[in-house]
Design a protein around this motif. Structure first.
Motif: not given
Length: 370
Positions: A62-74
């Motif tokens: 349910g939460t978005v971390t910095l790694i999740d942001a990089i993963y989502y953008s990629t």
């Protein structure tokens, strides 16, 4: 790429384009630059998601971390899109539509399309250049592709020389375009520079034709060519006759004085128009008379140059030395002699043969009856 300027009141009335210098970077450098730009686009997308992370949800926790942001953008810019992280707020979806989507398109065009184009074009060009250099030897280098250079190449072509063994050097882009149109390999650069001459494999050249517009440039080019290739046969066009001796001392095997030659032709044409017409006929190819060099035939050995049938012998090349036809040393032709002759052009001879064929004679007879 250029700067556009127009007249006052109507910018469309006139265009003045300034050509800016083109820098041809290596394929590795181009790939590196494009990779950095792609990384910048990915960073922008990551920051947009990270600073607005509360508007996104992760199906895992349910939460978005910095790694999740990089993963989502990629996965987004590469159009993979697994769907495990999604924008839930209206403004985040709007940002994805008007910002992230253009970033995705720019990323694909830049990193995939342009990179493949660089690899294909540059790799093919490097392979062709390497293949050309490996196989180029005993070729002809023409320095300067103006009027004289084009005429020289056209003469080589008419004498059935292989244009694949000819390479042109010219500092004028127009000359390079003309050479490409004529089917001749070309190198854009200053023919007086060593690095440019080396790119033309000057050390392996058999013939070098120098047709520069300035005598001092022709002299410097001759000196440089002679240092890089002491055995090549160098022919130089010079504008002033007084510079001919300097060019011969610089290493030119043959010097043609263009301005004096034209002046003499003009003078002869004024004194005797028939002499001028005859000389012009000799210089022109494909019509009337032509000057040629050929091997002496077995049936001509032992004869005098004056006894050669169908051609007028002007000189005899024996032991690499040119002798006039009246020289007593060539009173009798020998095996291995090269003859400099004046003869009817091949085009005129072909037309005569065609006119003398039965089909042609029958056509003439029919036209006379009609």
């Amino acid at each position: 790429m250029g700067v556009v300027a127009g007249r006052k009141g109507d910018w469309r009335s006139e265009r003045i384009l300034v050509n800016l210098p083109f820098r041809d970077a290596s394929p590795l450098r181009q790939l590196l630059v494009r990779g950095l730009i792609a990384l910048g686009l990915l960073t922008v997308s990551t920051l947009l998601v990270w600073f607005d992370r509360d508007a996104y949800t992760d199906n895992y926790d349910g939460t978005v971390t910095l790694i999740d942001a990089i993963y989502y953008s990629t996965v987004t810019v590469t159009t993979t899109g697994y769907g495990d992280i999604t924008p839930i707020a209206p403004h985040s979806r709007l940002i994805n539509a008007i910002v992230i989507t253009p970033l995705r398109i720019a990323f694909l065009v830049l990193l995939v399309g342009t990179t493949l184009e660089v690899l294909a074009n540059q790799g093919r060009r490097i392979w062709i250049d390497s293949h050309w250099r490996k196989n180029m030897r005993n070729h002809t280098v023409v320095v300067g592709y103006g009027t004289k250079g084009r005429s020289a190449v056209a003469t080589l072509k008419r004498h059935e020389s292989d244009l694949g063994k000819v390479v042109v050097i010219d500092s004028n882009p127009v000359g390079i375009e003309d050479a490409a149109y004529d089917g001749v390999a070309s190198i854009h650069g200053d023919g007086t520079r060593r690095d440019v001459l080396r790119r033309a494999e000057i050390s392996k050249a058999k013939e070098v034709i120098i047709t520069l517009n300035r005598d001092d440039a022709a002299m410097l080019c001759t000196l440089t060519v002679r240092q890089l290739n002491p055995s090549a046969h160098v022919v130089v066009a010079v504008r002033e006759q007084e510079n001919g001796s300097l060019l011969r001392q610089s290493g030119a095997d043959s010097v043609v004085t263009s301005s004096d030659a034209v002046g003499r032709l003009l003078g002869l044409s004024a004194v005797s128009p028939d002499i001028g017409t005859t000389i012009e006929d000799l210089l022109a190819s494909g019509e009337g008379l032509e000057v040629a060099e050929r091997q002496v035939r077995p049936d001509e050995v032992g004869r005098s140059p004056l006894e050669v049938n169908g051609e007028q012998v002007l000189g005899v090349v024996r032991n690499k030395t040119l002798r006039r036809f009246y020289d007593p040393s060539v009173k009798q032709l020998s095996t291995g002699d090269q003859l400099i002759v004046v003869r009817r052009s091949e085009a005129d001879a072909a037309r005569q043969r065609a006119a003398g064929s039965p089909a042609m004679r029958e056509g003439h007879q029919r036209s006379e009856l009609d």
